[in-house]
Scaffold this motif. Structure first.
Motif, PDB file in Angstrom:
ATOM      1  N   VAL A 171     -12.837  52.772   6.573  1.00 55.04           N
ATOM      2  CA  VAL A 171     -11.876  53.523   5.762  1.00 55.04           C
ATOM      3  C   VAL A 171     -11.027  52.538   4.973  1.00 55.04           C
ATOM      4  CG1 VAL A 171     -10.013  53.586   7.503  1.00 55.04           C
ATOM      5  CG2 VAL A 171     -10.236  55.456   5.836  1.00 55.04           C
ATOM      6  N   MET A 172     -10.695  52.911   3.709  1.00 53.38           N
ATOM      7  CA  MET A 172      -9.777  52.077   2.919  1.00 53.38           C
ATOM      8  C   MET A 172      -8.724  52.977   2.276  1.00 53.38           C
ATOM      9  SD  MET A 172     -12.098  49.059   1.265  1.00 53.38           S
ATOM     10  CE  MET A 172     -13.676  49.843   1.039  1.00 53.38           C
ATOM     11  N   GLY A 173      -7.466  52.727   2.654  1.00 52.25           N
ATOM     12  CA  GLY A 173      -6.369  53.523   2.109  1.00 52.25           C
ATOM     13  C   GLY A 173      -6.537  54.988   2.451  1.00 52.25           C
ATOM     14  N   LEU A 174      -5.886  55.839   1.662  1.00 53.36           N
ATOM     15  CA  LEU A 174      -6.023  57.284   1.862  1.00 53.36           C
ATOM     16  C   LEU A 174      -7.175  57.853   1.046  1.00 53.36           C
ATOM     17  CD1 LEU A 174      -2.290  58.486   1.737  1.00 53.36           C
ATOM     18  CD2 LEU A 174      -3.772  58.357   3.730  1.00 53.36           C
ATOM     19  N   ALA A 175      -7.575  57.116  -0.022  1.00 57.88           N
ATOM     20  CA  ALA A 175      -8.567  57.738  -0.911  1.00 57.88           C
ATOM     21  C   ALA A 175      -9.595  56.795  -1.515  1.00 57.88           C
ATOM     22  CB  ALA A 175      -7.838  58.477  -2.038  1.00 57.88           C
ATOM     23  N   TYR A 176      -9.576  55.504  -1.163  1.00 56.67           N
ATOM     24  CA  TYR A 176     -10.564  54.596  -1.769  1.00 56.67           C
ATOM     25  C   TYR A 176     -11.978  54.888  -1.266  1.00 56.67           C
ATOM     26  CZ  TYR A 176      -6.535  52.350  -3.712  1.00 56.67           C
ATOM     27  OH  TYR A 176      -5.377  52.133  -4.416  1.00 56.67           O
ATOM     28  N   THR A 177     -12.070  55.484  -0.055  1.00 56.77           N
ATOM     29  CA  THR A 177     -13.400  55.875   0.462  1.00 56.77           C
ATOM     30  C   THR A 177     -13.496  57.392   0.629  1.00 56.77           C
ATOM     31  OG1 THR A 177     -12.551  55.414   2.690  1.00 56.77           O
ATOM     32  CG2 THR A 177     -13.872  53.692   1.646  1.00 56.77           C
ATOM     33  N   ILE A 178     -12.663  58.109  -0.121  1.00 55.22           N
ATOM     34  CA  ILE A 178     -12.570  59.573   0.027  1.00 55.22           C
ATOM     35  C   ILE A 178     -13.902  60.297  -0.215  1.00 55.22           C
ATOM     36  CG2 ILE A 178     -11.835  60.055  -2.386  1.00 55.22           C
ATOM     37  CD1 ILE A 178      -9.972  61.690   0.367  1.00 55.22           C
ATOM     38  N   ASP A 179     -14.720  59.740  -1.133  1.00 55.17           N
ATOM     39  CA  ASP A 179     -16.013  60.366  -1.399  1.00 55.17           C
ATOM     40  C   ASP A 179     -17.153  59.356  -1.267  1.00 55.17           C
ATOM     41  OD1 ASP A 179     -15.357  58.882  -3.611  1.00 55.17           O
ATOM     42  OD2 ASP A 179     -15.777  60.446  -5.098  1.00 55.17           O
ATOM     43  N   SER A 180     -16.912  58.264  -0.533  1.00 50.92           N
ATOM     44  CA  SER A 180     -17.951  57.244  -0.364  1.00 50.92           C
ATOM     45  C   SER A 180     -19.246  57.802   0.233  1.00 50.92           C
ATOM     46  CB  SER A 180     -17.430  56.074   0.481  1.00 50.92           C
ATOM     47  OG  SER A 180     -16.466  55.347  -0.266  1.00 50.92           O
ATOM     48  N   PRO A 181     -19.195  58.730   1.225  1.00 51.90           N
ATOM     49  CA  PRO A 181     -20.466  59.262   1.733  1.00 51.90           C
ATOM     50  C   PRO A 181     -21.305  59.952   0.636  1.00 51.90           C
ATOM     51  CG  PRO A 181     -18.688  59.796   3.235  1.00 51.90           C
ATOM     52  CD  PRO A 181     -18.042  59.243   1.994  1.00 51.90           C
ATOM     53  N   ILE A 182     -20.624  60.642  -0.286  1.00 53.44           N
ATOM     54  CA  ILE A 182     -21.346  61.310  -1.384  1.00 53.44           C
ATOM     55  C   ILE A 182     -22.046  60.265  -2.253  1.00 53.44           C
ATOM     56  CG2 ILE A 182     -20.998  62.631  -3.532  1.00 53.44           C
ATOM     57  CD1 ILE A 182     -18.781  64.194  -2.072  1.00 53.44           C
ATOM     58  N   ARG A 183     -21.459  59.072  -2.321  1.00 54.20           N
ATOM     59  CA  ARG A 183     -21.999  58.006  -3.169  1.00 54.20           C
ATOM     60  C   ARG A 183     -23.099  57.204  -2.473  1.00 54.20           C
ATOM     61  NH1 ARG A 183     -17.451  55.897  -6.860  1.00 54.20           N
ATOM     62  NH2 ARG A 183     -15.913  57.559  -6.907  1.00 54.20           N
ATOM     63  N   VAL A 184     -22.952  56.965  -1.149  1.00 53.92           N
ATOM     64  CA  VAL A 184     -23.855  55.981  -0.514  1.00 53.92           C
ATOM     65  C   VAL A 184     -24.670  56.487   0.676  1.00 53.92           C
ATOM     66  CG1 VAL A 184     -22.317  54.088  -1.216  1.00 53.92           C
ATOM     67  CG2 VAL A 184     -22.099  55.030   1.098  1.00 53.92           C
ATOM     68  N   ALA A 185     -24.352  57.668   1.224  1.00 58.56           N
ATOM     69  CA  ALA A 185     -25.004  58.085   2.478  1.00 58.56           C
ATOM     70  C   ALA A 185     -26.512  58.293   2.327  1.00 58.56           C
ATOM     71  CB  ALA A 185     -24.352  59.358   3.020  1.00 58.56           C
ATOM     72  N   GLN A 186     -26.972  58.672   1.115  1.00 60.32           N
ATOM     73  CA  GLN A 186     -28.422  58.901   0.966  1.00 60.32           C
ATOM     74  C   GLN A 186     -29.244  57.639   1.201  1.00 60.32           C
ATOM     75  OE1 GLN A 186     -26.270  59.031  -1.616  1.00 60.32           O
ATOM     76  NE2 GLN A 186     -27.275  58.750  -3.594  1.00 60.32           N
TER      77      GLN A 186
END
Length: 602
Positions: free
Chosen positions: A13-28
């Motif tokens: 996790v980074m901050g409150l929102a730097y990874t807020i949508d990271s799974p949408i970007r990288v989980a695939q």
């Protein structure tokens, strides 16, 4: 389906929102990442953003809705799960049909990966290429985990029409409930120390208990900075029938965000203790858990469940990455701050990303920005810095405090006030000015800085995500606060996701040819500097216990230096830099010896 993750790194996790949508970007691609779920407002706005982008049918949840915080969190996590699964299906289709896309994906896998070998063998086959690949992918690939983070201390009481709501409506409690009620099968990372009341609340949700087959739908990860803390917290949860599936060890100072310095214990010796005593953690927790499950009338667990040890904080080269995996038998290594320079992975506005690229080592520092009163890693020159300086030049201090997530000080109100708020700072400055005559200029300026350095993290840490997605920002202008670890100083260019992953696995190098110190040496420097600063800046009357604490701190660093002397001599890795590392260890040993701890008579 295999449960082995595709990668041996994760994005914390980074901050409150730097990874807020990271799974949408990288989980695939099989990469696991962690979303902060303490701020329901940004989650709701991101849900509405993606709702529109992907034409989904998630309904808006108003703040007037009963239990809206938890419901917003559940809805956002369910939506992320839907999007990730859809993207994963599309990705599997693409790589099973397109040989080039498959080869690109394979370059992102660890060199030690059995999956990589299996795919390579299939690619070399001439016959039935498509169907063989499809079957193999179906059996062996899975998306990265959509994990969540809750800072246990951010658990403010909440009120409705002046009446205090029950404890389950406290911020961290509502966040936990939001995750528990989501359809995710993933992990909850609890950070910032133990909150017994919150830990007890986990018992209310079946998903955290093993089923008849010993499977946990939702797992617990504890972020810890030493073994003792891990044992205490793990046993506390085990007595409730709850299993800690992972201990995530983070460097006390060489990390992003809040820095919880240990008592001078360095990362290497801490990792060594976890390596030597992991079995104690497992056996102790298992015995307590068996008895607790029996008392609750739940299915028993004959064998201990899987327990992972992972590490993060300051890693920057594939050599360091491999060393942590091999020498300490860890399951995964967290790479945080370097991913702030990967637009495909994190949510950062262009201006702030450029600031990170241009900033040098001296620009990253341990600040007093956080209203939690814990040292906070950041960088000079953020838009939040600039706006605060402008306001202060007009004699205006503090923030309007629209979210109140950190309104935890009960000094002036039973409902809590944030120390970064205008309301709080006005009162404290008035008190300070009234005692102006009795303190020196130096003392006055120091105390004034202590009051006014605090920044509104609730807004500052989410603004970058709003800006990156071109979303409207309402209320007082706060700019961006960002909290990278000091290690980011050595990275100086924006890179693609593929390049960063290849860098982690040693298949390319994105670092410039500057003299980046080894991660252990860098952390050692921070601890020596920290002790020196603590002693020189201590303004209060030094007590015996304070003196004793500093002596312990110093002793632990000395022991850490000796440990590293042996470690580096015996390790097959780091041979190229060994001479330099040995000199640096010697240098910090001398610097540490020169630090005088004030002695106090009992």
């Amino acid at each position: 389906m295999t449960t082995k993750p595709l990668h041996n790194f994760h994005i914390p996790v980074m901050g409150l929102a730097y990874t807020i949508d990271s799974p949408i970007r990288v989980a695939q691609y099989g990469i696991s990442s962690v979303i902060s779920i303490i701020d329901d407002e940004i989650l709701e706005k991101m849900k509405n953003f993606y709702n529109q982008k992907f034409n989904l049918d998630y309904l808006k949840i108003s703040s007037k809705t009963e239990d809206y915080r938890a419901k917003r969190i559940t809805a956002y996590l369910d939506m992320v799960d839907d999007i990730v699964n859809e993207k994963f299906e599309s990705f599997k289709q693409e790589i099973s049909k397109n040989r080039e896309a498959l080869k690109d994906f394979m370059t992102m896998l660890p060199n030690t990966s059995e999956l990589k070998d299996g795919l390579q063998n299939l690619i070399n086959q001439k016959d039935n290429w498509g169907s063989a690949i499809r079957n193999f992918i179906e059996s062996n690939l899975k998306p990265g985990s959509i994990d969540v983070n809750i800072m246990t201390k951010v658990d403010k009481d909440n009120y409705k029409k002046g009446e205090q709501l029950s404890v389950i409506h406290n911020d961290a409690h509502a966040s936990l409930r939001g995750f528990a009620k989501s359809k995710l099968s993933s992990s909850m990372v609890l950070s910032a120390g133990m909150n017994p009341r919150l830990y007890s609340y986990i018992e209310e949700f079946e998903d955290f208990f093993p089923d008849q087959k010993g499977v946990l739908k939702k797992k617990i990860i504890l972020k810890v900075s030493d073994f003792r803390s891990a044992m205490i917290q793990g046993n506390f949860l085990a007595k409730k029938g709850l299993w800690v599936s992972e201990y995530r060890i983070e460097s006390g100072l060489n990390c992003g965000g809040h820095a919880f310095a240990t008592d001078g214990l360095l990362l290497g010796p801490i990792m060594e203790e976890f390596k030597q005593k992991k079995n104690d953690l497992i056996q102790s927790a298992h015995a307590l858990m068996v008895s607790a499950l029996e008392q609750k009338g739940k299915p028993g667990i004959a064998q201990p469940l899987e327990m992972k040890i992972t590490v993060q904080g300051g890693v920057g080269t594939s050599e360091e990455h491999d060393f942590l995996l091999d020498n300490y038998d860890v399951d995964s290594v967290g790479w945080g701050s370097p991913f702030l320079l990967v637009p495909e992975a994190t949510s950062v506005d262009t201006e702030t990303r450029n600031l990170l690229l241009q900033s040098k080592e001296k620009d990253f520092y341990l600040s007093n920005l956080s209203p939690l009163g814990v040292p906070f890693n950041t960088v000079r020159g953020t838009s939040n810095d600039q706006l605060r300086q402008q306001k202060e030049s007009h004699g205006k201090y503090g923030s309007s405090c629209p979210k109140k997530l950190l309104a935890l000080s009960k000094e002036f109100s039973s409902q809590g006030t944030c120390t970064a708020s205008r309301k709080y700072q006005d009162i404290k400055l008035k008190e300070l000015y009234s005692s102006r005559e009795t303190c020196t200029d130096e003392e006055f300026n120091r105390r004034k800085s202590e009051i006014t350095d605090k920044a509104c993290l609730c807004v500052g840490l989410v603004n970058a995500a709003y800006m990156e997605h071109n979303m409207e920002i309402k209320g007082e202008k706060q700019g961006v606060v960002i909290c990278p670890g000091p290690n980011i100083a050595f990275f100086d260019k924006e890179v693609s996701l593929s390049e960063m992953v290849k860098h982690i696995y040693g298949n390319t190098n994105v670092l410039p040819d500057n003299q980046r110190p080894n991660m252990f040496i860098n952390e050692l420097k921070m601890y020596v500097d920290y002790l020196k600063k603590e002693i020189t800046e201590s303004s209060a009357q030094i007590t015996h216990s304070q003196s004793k604490k500093w002596n312990t701190f110093k002793k632990n660093i000395f022991e850490g230096i000796e440990y590293y002397h042996h470690l580096f001599k015996e390790s097959p890795l780091f041979k190229n830099g060994l001479e330099n590392i040995t000199l640096q260890l010697q240098e910090y040993k001398l610097m540490l010896a020169a630090i005088e701890v004030p002695q106090v008579e009992k």
